[in-house]
Design an enzyme around this catalytic site. Sequence first.
Site, PDB file in Angstrom:
ATOM      1  N   GLU A 266      10.964   2.082  29.203  1.00  0.00           N
ATOM      2  CA  GLU A 266      11.615   2.485  27.947  1.00  0.00           C
ATOM      3  C   GLU A 266      13.135   2.362  28.050  1.00  0.00           C
ATOM      4  O   GLU A 266      13.792   1.952  27.104  1.00  0.00           O
ATOM      5  CB  GLU A 266      11.232   3.914  27.559  1.00  0.00           C
TER       6      GLU A 266
ATOM      7  N   PRO B 198       0.822  -1.212   0.000  1.00  0.00           N
ATOM      8  CA  PRO B 198       0.000   0.000   0.000  1.00  0.00           C
ATOM      9  C   PRO B 198       0.862   1.270   0.000  1.00  0.00           C
ATOM     10  O   PRO B 198       1.898   1.308   0.651  1.00  0.00           O
ATOM     11  CB  PRO B 198      -0.779  -0.092   1.318  1.00  0.00           C
ATOM     12  N   GLY B 199       0.431   2.237  -0.751  1.00  0.00           N
ATOM     13  CA  GLY B 199       1.098   3.535  -0.722  1.00  0.00           C
ATOM     14  C   GLY B 199       2.379   3.627  -1.531  1.00  0.00           C
ATOM     15  O   GLY B 199       3.082   4.620  -1.461  1.00  0.00           O
TER      16      GLY B 199
ATOM     17  N   GLY C  47       2.568   3.771  -4.736  1.00  0.00           N
ATOM     18  CA  GLY C  47       2.395   4.566  -5.950  1.00  0.00           C
ATOM     19  C   GLY C  47       1.730   3.838  -7.107  1.00  0.00           C
ATOM     20  O   GLY C  47       1.903   4.225  -8.255  1.00  0.00           O
ATOM     21  N   LYS C  48       0.941   2.815  -6.844  1.00  0.00           N
ATOM     22  CA  LYS C  48       0.296   2.062  -7.925  1.00  0.00           C
ATOM     23  C   LYS C  48      -0.720   2.936  -8.661  1.00  0.00           C
ATOM     24  O   LYS C  48      -0.692   3.044  -9.887  1.00  0.00           O
ATOM     25  CB  LYS C  48      -0.412   0.820  -7.361  1.00  0.00           C
ATOM     26  N   THR C  49      -1.601   3.557  -7.878  1.00  0.00           N
ATOM     27  CA  THR C  49      -2.622   4.404  -8.478  1.00  0.00           C
ATOM     28  C   THR C  49      -1.971   5.553  -9.240  1.00  0.00           C
ATOM     29  O   THR C  49      -2.346   5.875 -10.363  1.00  0.00           O
ATOM     30  CB  THR C  49      -3.547   4.946  -7.378  1.00  0.00           C
TER      31      THR C  49
HETATM   32  P1  ADP Z   1      -1.108   2.914  -3.868  1.00  0.00           P
HETATM   33  O1  ADP Z   1      -2.140   3.044  -4.912  1.00  0.00           O
HETATM   34  O2  ADP Z   1       0.056   2.076  -4.267  1.00  0.00           O
HETATM   35  O3  ADP Z   1      -1.630   2.511  -2.529  1.00  0.00           O
HETATM   36  P2  ADP Z   1      -0.870   5.699  -4.344  1.00  0.00           P
HETATM   37  O4  ADP Z   1      -0.495   5.680  -5.764  1.00  0.00           O
HETATM   38  O5  ADP Z   1      -2.285   6.004  -4.031  1.00  0.00           O
HETATM   39  O6  ADP Z   1      -0.475   4.351  -3.633  1.00  0.00           O
HETATM   40  O7  ADP Z   1       0.088   6.702  -3.594  1.00  0.00           O
HETATM   41  C1  ADP Z   1      -0.376   7.576  -2.609  1.00  0.00           C
HETATM   42  C2  ADP Z   1       0.368   8.873  -2.680  1.00  0.00           C
HETATM   43  O8  ADP Z   1       1.727   8.701  -2.295  1.00  0.00           O
HETATM   44  C3  ADP Z   1       0.420   9.447  -4.067  1.00  0.00           C
HETATM   45  O9  ADP Z   1      -0.679  10.237  -4.322  1.00  0.00           O
HETATM   46  C4  ADP Z   1       1.695  10.248  -4.045  1.00  0.00           C
HETATM   47  O10 ADP Z   1       1.458  11.525  -3.516  1.00  0.00           O
HETATM   48  C5  ADP Z   1       2.563   9.499  -3.085  1.00  0.00           C
HETATM   49  N1  ADP Z   1       3.529   8.634  -3.774  1.00  0.00           N
HETATM   50  C6  ADP Z   1       3.580   7.288  -3.696  1.00  0.00           C
HETATM   51  N2  ADP Z   1       4.594   6.807  -4.438  1.00  0.00           N
HETATM   52  C7  ADP Z   1       5.196   7.858  -5.013  1.00  0.00           C
HETATM   53  C8  ADP Z   1       6.309   7.996  -5.907  1.00  0.00           C
HETATM   54  N3  ADP Z   1       7.000   6.944  -6.347  1.00  0.00           N
HETATM   55  N4  ADP Z   1       6.628   9.238  -6.301  1.00  0.00           N
HETATM   56  C9  ADP Z   1       5.927  10.299  -5.878  1.00  0.00           C
HETATM   57  N5  ADP Z   1       4.893  10.232  -5.045  1.00  0.00           N
HETATM   58  C10 ADP Z   1       4.513   9.032  -4.599  1.00  0.00           C
HETATM   59 ZN    ZN Z   2       7.522  -1.529  25.722  1.00  0.00          ZN
HETATM   60 MG    MG Z   3      -4.146   2.948  -4.635  1.00  0.00          MG
END
Ligand code: ADP
Ligand code: ZN
Ligand code: MG
Length: 607
Positions: A429, A208-209, A211-213
């Site tokens: 801690e 997740p996150g 940059g697939k989308t």
């Molecule tokens: P996924 O679909 O893989 O969960 P997203 O494409 O939605 O992730 O990414 C979420 C946000 O993170 C994007 O809108 C962008 O702002 C940032 N991000 C993620 N990967 C990159 C990348 N390689 N370069 C620049 N921004 C990125």
């Molecule tokens: Zn602890």
């Molecule tokens: Mg996504």
Amino acid sequence: MKNLLKNFFIILVLFILISGVFSMLGNPKNTPKIVSLTELAQQINNGQIDKITVNDQDLAVSLKNSTTTEASTKELESGLTESLKNYGVDPAKLQQVQIDIQQASGWKYWLSNIIFPFVLPLALMGLFLWFMMRQAKQGAGQNFGFTKSLARLIMPEDKKQQTSFADVAGLKEAKQELDEVVDFLKSPGKFIEIGAKIPKGVLLIGPPGCGKTLLARAVSGEANVPFFHISGSEFVELFVGVGSARVRDLFQNAKKNSPCIIFIDELDAIGRQRGAGLGGGHDEREQTLNQILVEMDGFEANNGVVVLAATNRPDILDSALLRPGRFDRRVMLDLPDINDREDILKIHAKNKPLTPDVNLRQIAERTPGFSGADLANLVNEASISAARQNKKEVHMSDLIDSIEKVLLGPERKSHILSIDEKKIAAYHEAGHALVAASLPHTDPVRKVSIIARGQAAGYTLKLPEIDKHLHSKTEFIEELSVLLGGYYAEKLVFDEITTGAGNDLEKTTDLARRLVMRYGMSEKLGPRTFGETEDMVFLGKEITTEKNYSEHVAQEIDSEVHAFIDNAAKAAQKILTEKRALLDKIANRLIEKETIEKEEFEELMKG
Ligand code: ADP
Ligand code: ZN
Ligand code: MG
């Protein structure tokens, strides 16, 4: 809806204007005086009348020696002269009056009898419908029914929403793979001539996150083609048959707009292994999935529609989706490495004023394991916090503080500990930190704090110096000791255990079980895994673990898990007792300052 209302008003105004014009045409400016037939008969007998114009049953009367006109109506069934005679007009006088009979004139007749009552309302209704249809067609996001696909459409003309490869940092291999798709969408002729088949479906796989989308949108931006974006979960709704109808609608729409890209985000929401359902609800999902398969088989390669899809769970996808002719191309996206992280930070810091001392490389160094989304979030949090302090620029300190915010949640300064609690938290801690610093294979301690953050009452922040992809057994064993450091520090100092260690113990047990059951790191049980985890639809999480081993092995697993934890506990206890003085020193410093940074901590350890 707003547009609809607007159009409705436009039509209303038009209508009023048109009817105004017609009614003005119908009424000459100097409105004639209306007289009854009896009066008219009188006037004729008096010799006042010059001329009567008959138009249907309307009479326009002009008087002698006068410019005024009069109007009247005759009876419908009878002729004018006959009517007038009935009203007692002297026939001799009537002969002096010029009588002019007009055919109901062509256009006026049409206007009043056909156009006004029939054609105009129909035309208006037609116009109204046409406006609505046009809206629906434009309709990114505007739908009439359930069965319309909910896809959002980004057209290449929409410059504001355009994304290109330059907006995506890192992911070099993925971009190279997708370059092919871009090339095809731009000039399909080249590929068709040579008889090459471009894959219909490309599956983007990554955590997740990462940059697939973003990358999928960048492909459409690069190729300059329309982009249909829909999320897997949007296909699935309460009404049976809706999901597959939406798929049909989506593909139909796309074909009309070819060349174009269909992007199905979070494919795992519909693409799970079929037959793995819970209750009856999965039938709908299966239908939807089947429809996707049918549509993908149905269109020929090279008709200009490329289906991109994204998932972070390729393991649970239905194998039929991965067959050739469907999503046969797979593109892996990884979490960014240090250079990529720096680039991502640069992209997101581009439009933000930074002080000259900001060093994004250093932030990248401190954020191993962060995804692109985490980094974007980090930069955003930093600028929010700068703005809240009324700064005009984002400082390095804002960025550094945001790392922990993203990692652990915001500080909870209002979570005030009593003096006793503070002491316990400090020793807890300090225990983690001391064990971590005393073992050779652990990540260096960056920060120790007893300020509550997110869920945690206090935290010891350790981060690797370099990106790690593999972890050794030794590292795991030491990690177990670090996790138990808090628990045993409390036990050693207060001879008492608090609930504060609960979360640590959960993590410890979980890690120890993984060592034995997943990674084959137990000497006794050897290189095999135990238990098959199966996914439950809807809950999404692994909740059942099928036991594929005997009761006897189950006991062995338990004893091995126990042994790992026991050894780790002994190591932690040994460190804590041997370095008790150091433990006190760290804990006291924590009570005093609440937070110890890396440099200060290292000095304490040396001293
Ligand atoms: P996924 O679909 O893989 O969960 P997203 O494409 O939605 O992730 O990414 C979420 C946000 O993170 C994007 O809108 C962008 O702002 C940032 N991000 C993620 N990967 C990159 C990348 N390689 N370069 C620049 N921004 C990125
Ligand atoms: Zn602890
Ligand atoms: Mg996504």
